[in-house]
Design a protein around this motif. Structure first.
Motif, mmCIF file in Angstrom:
data_model
loop_
_atom_site.group_PDB
_atom_site.id
_atom_site.type_symbol
_atom_site.label_atom_id
_atom_site.label_comp_id
_atom_site.label_asym_id
_atom_site.label_seq_id
_atom_site.Cartn_x
_atom_site.Cartn_y
_atom_site.Cartn_z
ATOM 1 N N ARG A 125 40.887 35.935 39.690
ATOM 2 C CA ARG A 125 42.276 36.517 39.913
ATOM 3 C C ARG A 125 42.577 37.506 38.743
ATOM 4 N N THR A 138 45.830 38.611 45.865
ATOM 5 C CA THR A 138 44.740 37.510 45.536
ATOM 6 C C THR A 138 45.459 35.941 46.018
ATOM 7 N N GLY A 139 46.504 36.126 46.648
ATOM 8 C CA GLY A 139 47.189 34.952 46.962
ATOM 9 C C GLY A 139 46.837 34.474 48.458
ATOM 10 N N ASP A 140 47.891 33.927 49.190
ATOM 11 C CA ASP A 140 47.871 33.412 50.374
ATOM 12 C C ASP A 140 46.599 33.668 51.344
ATOM 13 N N LYS A 159 39.581 36.088 48.851
ATOM 14 C CA LYS A 159 40.831 36.543 49.465
ATOM 15 C C LYS A 159 40.270 37.726 50.635
ATOM 16 N N ASN A 205 48.041 23.299 43.013
ATOM 17 C CA ASN A 205 47.929 24.603 44.104
ATOM 18 C C ASN A 205 46.971 24.445 45.453
ATOM 19 N N TRP A 219 48.121 24.307 49.601
ATOM 20 C CA TRP A 219 47.398 24.765 50.482
ATOM 21 C C TRP A 219 46.714 23.892 51.353
#
Ligand code: ATP
Ligand code: MG
Length: 710
Positions: free
Chosen positions: A75, A100-102, A122, A616, A620
């Motif tokens: 990231r 780069t997230g979800d 991602k 984190n 998720w």
């Protein structure tokens, strides 16, 4: 070297970078306009491979009007490149995005961007979500493509093969460290190949022993006053030589988090004395921010902050992201003189270190202490002497004896770099990708499997797919038994559940365990959910348990058997990680019961950075568990999972959930408010500013009143 006539793209790149000319590696690619084709570049660290990506991206966007995706391993690296491109090329009205997230989103908004920076995972998840804009990609840049030979390699191979099928006009630009089989990679991608050994900044690689650095064919004495009575041995000698004699910065690569810290400690007093008052002043801003990264500083925050005051820092995954960024920034600005880091800092980043110090070439691996690969060694040494900062660089390995020194020179400095090997055959990862391939209809029978996998690097490398297809047949059967695939062995498709598991980017085994747990007839306590999350493969590595602690934990686990989503009697025999998983669940339990970070550090030996990265992952996983509960219609789990997710996020008991929804209120402030009888957002609105200031301090109170719209 200047080229006439200079076409637009090349000119733009030169001037945006303020370079006088392209270097020889780049010049070859420019003169033949190879950046307009599929291309693999294999060249040393710091040779300017990013510029090739810039050329190829601009060509694609401006000349071909095609989208670009730039994918990299970290990231942090994606974000560094994104910022850099944005700064250089936004004036051309190119729209850059960082994604780069979800992992559970098709990120539809990305359709509006020209150049998207992302991690390998991602990007893979975007394919899983069928993001329609993927069809319009003209260029895929795979930075650090030698990572094919790592845990994340299968993701690269599968994603590249998928995208080549999705976008028929896709060009691939693979950027690689120097490797012997770059040709194999370029053939796999039907790409041109440029190999070069050009490094703009000479890098001297040597071994340090007995007061001398030995390079190939040269020696360097470390002046007597810098050697000898230093007390701290070679590390201090080299650091002295770097920062005092040469006025340069140094980067030490330690093999563990602990040794990174102790190296920094051993240097602090000396480095501190070399700083001017002005330098010390400019460091106080950084050390203050590092100290206050959490609401209540931990021992680690204090240690790092006091080191930074002296111009030294350690840098590893145990630090909070914010602290890592602060250390990197202060190092780049030449305020911190020496950083002692674990190898996470080794890939692709530009660091200002003239000297890289590698005290040991051994690292803990699956088989105990192992020698690192030549490729990893070159990545670390390559952080020295970066063109932006220096006109030369050196990397120094500490040798223990004369023969050790010869060994370092022969087998690392001049050693043969290992070829890149496909790791697609490794089971857990293969299983995960098989499900996603079925869910997206890339594979549905034996023939389609053969056809898909024939497009992977694995196929290129092994010439045939016998072994791989043998494995996939077994895995397909497993996925069928778990309810993620239906149909027969020879013709299958993903079930609704299978599609969702693929979208959620879960390991099928974890998803199965979660679904099984949610359907079970247990006592669904908070601890039940915590164990469900912490026992997944995603949470790995679990908290290690000392021998001394084992008896106590066995006792605890038996007494809480009723809350576990497993059959304890059975798992005791089959799961050697049972205690570490249980211990991890206890850690989460302590966190949601508001144990301070410092206590978790002492009791569980878990550093804040590690804790937060696990949290984190839990966030998720909890989200995924909720989604799976929806899909199987297990409504009884909706409320408890949502609650535990909020509690994990903030590290709080249930009663504080409401208060923590307000921006600026974390676990500590919420508890303080609670004790002062402010127990909900509506009560918070009723308290007048003066009272709030008495509870939380002047400025914080003002900010919070603002956050609730008062
Ligand atoms: N032609 C050039 N003239 C001057 N500086 C250059 C030139 N090309 C690249 N550089 C500079 O060299 C530095 C290193 O470039 P870059 O990060 O692209 O290296 P790299 O090959 O990707 O290295 P790594 O393998 O470590 O990722 C950058 O600061 C870049 O600005
Ligand atoms: Mg690079």
């Amino acid at each position: 070297m200047q080229f006439e006539p200079v076409p637009e793209t090349e000119k733009i790149v030169l001037s945006a970078n303020k370079f006088e000319n392209f270097n020889p590696m780049q010049a070859k690619i420019v003169s033949e306009r190879l950046f307009s084709k599929s291309l693999v570049v294999s060249s040393p660290t710091a040779s300017g491979k990013t510029v090739i990506a810039e050329l190829a991206a601009l060509y694609s966007i401006l000349e071909k009007k095609q989208k670009v995706v730039y994918t990299c391993p970290l990231r942090a690296l994606a974000s560094e490149h994104f910022e850099d491109f944005k700064k250089k090329y936004s004036h051309l009205r190119i729209r850059f995005a960082l994604s780069t997230g979800d992992l559970d989103s098709s990120s539809a908004y990305l359709a509006n961007y020209d150049c998207i920076f992302t991690t390998y995972e991602k990007l893979n998840s975007l394919v899983r979500h069928n993001a329609p804009w993927l069809q319009g990609i003209g260029l895929l840049v795979v930075d650090e493509i030698h990572e094919i030979d790592s845990d994340r390699g299968p993701t690269i191979e599968v994603t590249v093969a998928e995208l080549r099928q999705i976008s028929t006009f896709l060009r691939v630009l693979g950027l690689s460290a120097t490797i012997p089989n770059a040709k194999e990679i370029s053939e796999w991608l039907s790409a041109e190949l440029v190999e070069s050994d050009y490094r703009p900044v000479p890098l001297k690689e040597g071994a340090f022993f007995g007061g001398k650095i030995f390079y190939s064919g040269a020696e360097e004495n470390i002046p007597e006053e810098n050697f000898g009575n230093t007390g701290s041995g070679p590390l201090l000698s080299i650091v002295k030589d770097s920062i005092v004699s040469r006025k340069k910065q140094a980067l030490v690569f330690a093999n563990t988090r602990k040794s990174a810290e102790s190296a920094a400690n051993s240097l602090a007093n000396f480095v501190g004395k070399t700083l001017s008052e002005k330098e010390k002043d400019s460091l106080s801003n950084f050390s203050g921010k590092i100290l206050n990264a959490l609401e209540i500083p931990t021992e680690q925050c204090r240690k790092l902050s006091s080191l930074v005051e002296k111009g030294v820092a350690f840098h590893h995954a145990g630090l909070l992201q914010k602290q890592r960024s602060l250390v990197e920034a202060a190092f780049r600005e030449n305020k911190i003189k020496v950083v002692c880091a674990t190898p996470t800092l080794a890939a692709g980043v530009n660091t200002p270190s003239h000297t890289v110090i590698i005290p040991s070439l051994f690292r803990y691996g699956s088989a105990g202490m192992e020698r690192i690969s030549v490729r990893d060694y070159k990545q670390m040494s390559g952080r020295a002497g970066r063109p932006k900062f220096d006109s030369e660089g050196r990397s120094i390995v500490f040798a223990r004896s004369d023969s050790d020194k010869d060994d370092v020179l022969e087998n690392f400095v001049n050693g043969e770099i290992e070829p890149v090997n496909s790791r697609l055959g490794i089971e857990p990862v293969l299983r995960m990708h098989l499900l996603s391939l079925a869910a997206n209809s890339f594979i549905f029978d034996l023939k389609s499997m053969e056809s898909f996998f024939s497009k992977t690097f694995y196929a290129k490398q092994f010439g045939n797919l016998h072994a791989l297809l043998g494995k996939t047949t077994v895995l397909i059967e497993q996925l069928r038994e778990m309810g993620f695939l239906e149909g027969s062995e020879s013709e299958f498709r993903a079930t609704k559940l299978g599609v969702r598991v693929s979208e959620l980017y879960l390991d099928p085994m974890s998803a199965f365990a979660i679904v099984h747990g949610l359907k079970s007839k247990r006592r669904f306590s908070d601890f039940f959910y915590l164990y469900l999350l912490s026992s997944t493969y995603e949470f790995f590595p679990w908290q290690s348990v000392s021998r001394k602690k084992e008896p106590e934990l066995w006792e605890q686990i038996s007494s809480r058997e009723g809350e576990l989503p497993i059959d304890l009697a059975r798992e005791q025999f089959f799961d050697s990680s049972l205690l570490p998983k249980f211990y991890s669940a206890l850690l989460l339990e302590a966190w949601v019961n508001e144990k301070p970070e410092q206590l978790l550090l002492e009791e569980f030996n878990v550093q804040p950075g590690i804790l937060h990265s696990k949290l984190n992952i839990c966030d998720w996983l909890a989200y995924s568990a909720f989604e799976l509960a929806k899909l199987i219609g297990a409504e009884n789990h909706f409320v408890p999972i949502s609650k535990i997710r909020r509690r994990l996020k903030h590290g709080i008991k249930e009663e504080l959930i409401g208060l923590c929804e307000v921006r600026g209120i974390g676990r500590v402030r919420a508890r303080r408010l609670w004790r002062s009888n402010v127990r909900s957002v509506s009560e918070l609105k009723k308290v007048d500013l003066k009272d709030l200031q008495r509870i939380l301090g002047e400025k914080v109170a003002e900010k919070i009143k603002e956050a609730i719209g008062q």
